[in-house]
Design a protein around this motif. Structure first.
Motif, mmCIF file in Angstrom:
data_model
loop_
_atom_site.group_PDB
_atom_site.id
_atom_site.type_symbol
_atom_site.label_atom_id
_atom_site.label_comp_id
_atom_site.label_asym_id
_atom_site.label_seq_id
_atom_site.Cartn_x
_atom_site.Cartn_y
_atom_site.Cartn_z
ATOM 1 N N TYR A 69 -3.513 0.062 -3.541
ATOM 2 C CA TYR A 69 -4.406 -0.533 -2.551
ATOM 3 C C TYR A 69 -4.968 -1.868 -3.011
ATOM 4 O O TYR A 69 -5.403 -2.678 -2.203
ATOM 5 C CB TYR A 69 -5.560 0.429 -2.229
ATOM 6 C CG TYR A 69 -5.123 1.637 -1.442
ATOM 7 C CD1 TYR A 69 -4.796 1.536 -0.102
ATOM 8 C CD2 TYR A 69 -5.008 2.888 -2.054
ATOM 9 C CE1 TYR A 69 -4.381 2.640 0.626
ATOM 10 C CE2 TYR A 69 -4.600 4.000 -1.338
ATOM 11 C CZ TYR A 69 -4.283 3.870 0.003
ATOM 12 O OH TYR A 69 -3.859 4.967 0.719
ATOM 13 N N SER A 70 -5.010 -2.072 -4.322
ATOM 14 C CA SER A 70 -5.516 -3.346 -4.835
ATOM 15 C C SER A 70 -4.996 -3.545 -6.246
ATOM 16 O O SER A 70 -4.401 -2.641 -6.843
ATOM 17 C CB SER A 70 -7.047 -3.369 -4.831
ATOM 18 O OG SER A 70 -7.556 -2.603 -5.909
ATOM 19 N N GLU A 109 -2.276 1.020 -10.309
ATOM 20 C CA GLU A 109 -2.760 -0.349 -10.148
ATOM 21 C C GLU A 109 -2.640 -1.130 -11.449
ATOM 22 O O GLU A 109 -2.300 -2.317 -11.453
ATOM 23 C CB GLU A 109 -4.208 -0.321 -9.650
ATOM 24 C CG GLU A 109 -4.306 0.147 -8.204
ATOM 25 C CD GLU A 109 -5.727 0.457 -7.781
ATOM 26 O OE1 GLU A 109 -6.611 0.503 -8.654
ATOM 27 O OE2 GLU A 109 -5.951 0.671 -6.572
ATOM 28 N N GLY A 138 2.932 2.304 -5.216
ATOM 29 C CA GLY A 138 2.098 1.997 -4.056
ATOM 30 C C GLY A 138 0.635 1.891 -4.459
ATOM 31 O O GLY A 138 0.094 2.806 -5.090
ATOM 32 N N ASN A 190 0.828 -1.202 0.000
ATOM 33 C CA ASN A 190 0.000 0.000 0.000
ATOM 34 C C ASN A 190 0.863 1.254 0.000
ATOM 35 O O ASN A 190 2.040 1.198 0.394
ATOM 36 C CB ASN A 190 -0.905 0.025 1.234
ATOM 37 C CG ASN A 190 -2.033 -0.993 1.163
ATOM 38 O OD1 ASN A 190 -2.867 -1.046 2.053
ATOM 39 N ND2 ASN A 190 -2.081 -1.817 0.136
ATOM 40 N N ARG A 201 -6.252 -3.582 7.063
ATOM 41 C CA ARG A 201 -6.527 -2.995 5.752
ATOM 42 C C ARG A 201 -5.484 -3.419 4.713
ATOM 43 O O ARG A 201 -5.801 -3.641 3.548
ATOM 44 C CB ARG A 201 -6.561 -1.465 5.862
ATOM 45 C CG ARG A 201 -6.994 -0.786 4.569
ATOM 46 C CD ARG A 201 -6.785 0.707 4.602
ATOM 47 N NE ARG A 201 -5.399 1.037 4.853
ATOM 48 C CZ ARG A 201 -4.947 1.509 6.002
ATOM 49 N NH1 ARG A 201 -5.762 1.692 7.006
ATOM 50 N NH2 ARG A 201 -3.682 1.785 6.162
ATOM 51 N N ASN A 202 -4.241 -3.545 5.115
ATOM 52 C CA ASN A 202 -3.167 -3.921 4.191
ATOM 53 C C ASN A 202 -3.324 -5.336 3.660
ATOM 54 O O ASN A 202 -2.821 -5.666 2.583
ATOM 55 C CB ASN A 202 -1.802 -3.779 4.869
ATOM 56 C CG ASN A 202 -1.287 -2.346 4.873
ATOM 57 O OD1 ASN A 202 -0.164 -2.077 4.478
ATOM 58 N ND2 ASN A 202 -2.108 -1.406 5.317
ATOM 59 N N GLU A 210 -3.573 7.787 2.460
ATOM 60 C CA GLU A 210 -3.051 7.251 3.721
ATOM 61 C C GLU A 210 -2.330 8.362 4.483
ATOM 62 O O GLU A 210 -1.580 9.134 3.906
ATOM 63 C CB GLU A 210 -2.062 6.136 3.407
ATOM 64 C CG GLU A 210 -1.726 5.273 4.573
ATOM 65 C CD GLU A 210 -2.819 4.271 4.857
ATOM 66 O OE1 GLU A 210 -2.950 3.883 6.029
ATOM 67 O OE2 GLU A 210 -3.549 3.899 3.946
ATOM 68 N N LEU A 261 -4.780 -6.240 -0.158
ATOM 69 C CA LEU A 261 -3.872 -6.400 -1.295
ATOM 70 C C LEU A 261 -3.137 -7.732 -1.204
ATOM 71 O O LEU A 261 -2.903 -8.394 -2.225
ATOM 72 C CB LEU A 261 -2.867 -5.246 -1.339
ATOM 73 C CG LEU A 261 -1.757 -5.347 -2.389
ATOM 74 C CD1 LEU A 261 -2.343 -5.317 -3.805
ATOM 75 C CD2 LEU A 261 -0.745 -4.217 -2.228
ATOM 76 N N CYS A 306 3.497 2.498 3.122
ATOM 77 C CA CYS A 306 3.749 1.341 4.000
ATOM 78 C C CYS A 306 5.247 1.186 4.280
ATOM 79 O O CYS A 306 5.655 0.274 4.997
ATOM 80 C CB CYS A 306 3.200 0.063 3.364
ATOM 81 S SG CYS A 306 4.074 -0.450 1.866
#
Length: 727
Positions: free
Chosen positions: A59-60, A68, A57, A10, A94-95, A496, A98, A13
């Motif tokens: 999130y999915s 992405e 970086g 993410n 939450r991490n 974030e 992914l 991170c």
């Protein structure tokens, strides 16, 4: 054969910190093929055959943003030998979303739980062994910032990647989805590797358009998807998302124990102040004032004075030893070898004077870059984006637009390129048009020159330049959002906010050097070529019908003087209509640093900069303080350098949009500079004339464009009525 390990995680991170720690100076920066998202790769320290790839970086792996898409395409297409999945231990639940997607790829995965020092300090507990058991992959503890555990994580990733025949665990979802996944897997055919079938099956269920297009040859997939949607009374994309979170929730209680005594963290307490509705902006203004005050007025100025007066001037003393400056050393060498006068003039008055005038500001820029790197690394700049989102949203922009502008403080090119992260096409185009209003590192020498020459090094000049850029962005957002081209709600902004932490000296210095080295390389290429052209056109011309090299007193006959005189009349209403200032502004389109380099050549900077005051006096004699600020504003807001314009053209991907952007920037710069000079002159000297009237008319028109009501609202009602009537 080299081993490729991809770093995935993410945003915020600690992935880039880990990458820097693992690769050190063995880094290569470029762009992903076909796109302008920056990629970094480097060789693992002590392993010449291990390449570390720092993915954007994300999130999915769902293809909603360019990062992405880039990360997903790399992982599927390039198939690295292993993935080092970095997880923020302070936000582990939450991490893990992914992480579930990464494990579906069929690529060996090592999970590195980062920020364990913060987790332990808070009293929370992550049960690493239990987490590893539940996920089916090896999990290690690290602290990228402090460097603990990172080498162990890298070594485990290398070892796992070396096991070519090992079959990585594949994440399974709950039984409700399992049957349709199995059915789709069977129908995908033998042309898809076995370890990738599960990923393709899930992406089909998630209605990934790219995968669906590729998989049209698979029979009965649509029927299978329709069946499960009918049975579960929901669309498959929502079902898959829900199953991921159900799976994460089922394991998190066993793998993570939170300290119930935890109150507000230190970061939360700080955020109560720095993100406060009323205090946030004054604090931000004070921080930026301090940054520019130290960078431009105090420490930065001392360092730059030493560079200009000593290194590129008369010389300096080093432990009692007199060391001559670059002009004296180069001049001595040229005289010793019997260099021709014209070549000596080119090297001394052209290259050394022009490039030296620019490089003299490098110490000042490095001080600024250190401050910016510190603010970014400690987590404050992420808060600034959050603060600015509240402001920008009122003016039609998203907080995402602040990220390119923040990057643009170093250089406009990556700032413009960073706009690709904005999904909304209107917001993206507007961000591209306004990003370069923020003063980049290349504009800092112009700010310092004007501040020193006309304002006695006043501390308010540099911060005011920064806030002029922000004002131009806000006003442009209001005006453009009221046009049909840009009308519409701004894109949502999710970001974030990392915990505050003290950055390491290595990371700050590395960031400072990357930005500074980029500037120095430009000085050695584009600016070098530009100064040669400026020198030639300045020192050659026609006198009495003869083309020859000119003496210092004959520069008004030069090619450059003729060219400058032909356009200088355009800038008379702005207060600086002499040919030298006009030429300096035009050469700034090649590279903004050229403005100072051009003045260095035209005013004989290398010869008169013994104590650093001569060029200031010469410049101050050519324009008033109000005219100088008008000159500064014009160069801050007008079309950026050629490199940034090239980035704008690539990002717009349309010639008409490109020319509209450049035209808007230049027109706005001209209008604002004209109003600054005319109104400023009226206030300081009482002078009133035709262009003063023009200035007030422009101000009135500008205010009207800012406050006029949106016409799209009434227009949309008419449209809806006509559609309803048609029905």
């Amino acid at each position: 054969m080299s081993i490729k390990i991809a770093l995935a995680g993410n945003p915020n991170c600690g992935k880039t910190t880990l990458f820097n720690a693992l690769t050190g100076s063995n880094q290569f920066v470029g762009n992903w093929p076909g796109v302008t998202v920056e990629k970094k790769e480097g060789k693992l320290k002590g392993h010449k055959d291990v390449i570390i790839m720092d993915l954007p970086g994300i999130y999915s792996l769902s293809p909603y943003t360019l990062e992405e898409v880039v990360a997903r395409n790399y992982l599927i297409g390039e198939r690295p030998d292993a993935i080092l999945n970095i997880v923020d231990g302070t936000n582990i639940e939450r991490n893990l979303y992914l992480s579930t997607q990464l494990m579906e790829l069929g690529i060996p995965v090592i999970m590195a739980v980062n920020m364990m020092d913060i987790v332990e300090k808070s009293g929370d507990k992550i049960h690493i062994n239990k987490l590893s058991e539940k996920l089916g992959c090896e999990v290690v503890e690290i602290s990228a910032l402090k460097g603990t555990g990172i080498q162990k994580a890298a070594e485990k990733a290398v070892a796992l990647a070396s096991q070519k025949n090992s079959k990585p665990p594949v994440h399974k979802f709950a039984v409700e989805v399992e049957s349709v996944l199995d059915s789709i897997e069977e129908k995908l055919g033998s042309d898809i590797p076995e370890e990738q079938k599960r990923f393709f099956a899930i992406k089909l269920l998630e209605k990934d358009e790219k995968i669906q297009t590729q998989m049209k040859r698979v029979p009965d997939v649509t029927e299978e998807i329709t069946r499960i949607e009918r049975e579960l009374d929901d669309d498959t994309e929502s079902i898959i998302t829900n199953e991921r979170y159900v799976y994460i929730s089922s394991i998190i209680d066993q793998c993570f124990t939170r300290n119930k005594k935890n109150g507000l963290t230190v970061s939360d307490k700080i955020d109560r102040i720095v993100t406060n509705r009323f205090l946030a902006l004054p604090i931000f203004a004070a921080v930026m004032f301090l940054v520019y005050y130290v960078s431009v007025t105090t420490v930065g100025t001392w360092a730059t004075d030493w560079a200009n007066d000593g290194l590129f001037g008369e010389g300096f003393s080093f432990f009692g030893i007199d060391v001559p400056g670059v002009p004296a050393v180069v001049g001595g060498i040229l005289t010793a070898v019997g260099c021709a006068d014209w070549l000596q003039g080119l090297i001394l008055d052209g290259i050394v004077a022009g490039v030296g005038a620019v490089l003299g500001f490098v110490p000042q820029m490095l001080v600024l870059f250190i401050f910016l790197a510190f603010l970014e690394s400690c987590g404050y700049m992420a808060r600034v984006a959050f603060i600015m989102d509240r402001i920008f949203r009122k003016f039609g922009l998203s907080g995402k637009s602040f990220i390119p502008m923040l990057i643009g403080t170093g250089c406009g090119v990556p700032g413009v390129m960073a706009s690709r992260t904005i999904e909304n096409d209107r917001d993206r185009k507007m961000t591209i048009m306004t990003t370069t209003f923020i003063p980049c590192g290349a504009k800092l020498p112009i700010i310092a020159l004007i501040a020193g020459a006309l304002f006695g090094g006043a501390s308010w000049v540099a911060p005011s330049a920064y806030f002029v850029g922000i004002a131009a962005i806000i006003c442009s957002g209001i005006i453009l959002k009221k046009t049909k081209m840009f009308a519409g709600d701004p894109a949502p902004f999710v970001m974030e906010l990392p915990a505050y932490h003290m950055p390491t000296a290595g990371n700050v210095l590395r960031s400072m050097w990357e930005r500074g080295w980029s500037f120095i390389k430009k000085a050695g290429t584009i600016i070098l070529l530009s100064t040669i052209v400026v020198w030639f056109t300045s020192y050659f011309g026609w006198v009495d019908g003869q083309f020859r090299m000119l003496e210092a007193m004959e520069l008004d006959h030069s090619i450059l003087a003729k060219m400058g005189s032909a356009i200088s009349w355009l800038f008379i209403p702005l207060g600086w209509g002499d040919w030298k200032s006009a030429v300096a502004a035009i050469t700034g389109l090649v590279a903004k640093e050229n403005v100072v380099g051009t003045f260095g050549i035209l005013y004989g900077f290398a010869e008169v900069a013994e104590d650093g005051s001569e060029i200031w006096g010469t410049l101050a004699g050519s324009m008033t303080a109000v005219a100088a600020y008008s000159f500064l504003v014009f160069n801050l807001l007008c079309a950026p350098c050629f490199a940034a314009m090239g980035a704008i053209k690539r990002e717009m991907n349309n010639a008409r949009w490109f020319w509209f952007a450049v035209g808007y920037q230049t027109l706005l710069a001209y209008v604002v500079a004209l109003c600054v000079y005319q109104v400023g002159t009226l206030i300081t000297t009482g002078s009133f004339g035709f262009f003063t009237v023009v200035a007030f008319a422009l101000i009135a028109g500008f205010i009207y464009l800012l406050v006029r009501p949106l016409k799209e609202k009434s227009g949309s009602k008419v449209k809806l009525t006509s559609v309803a009537g048609a029905k």
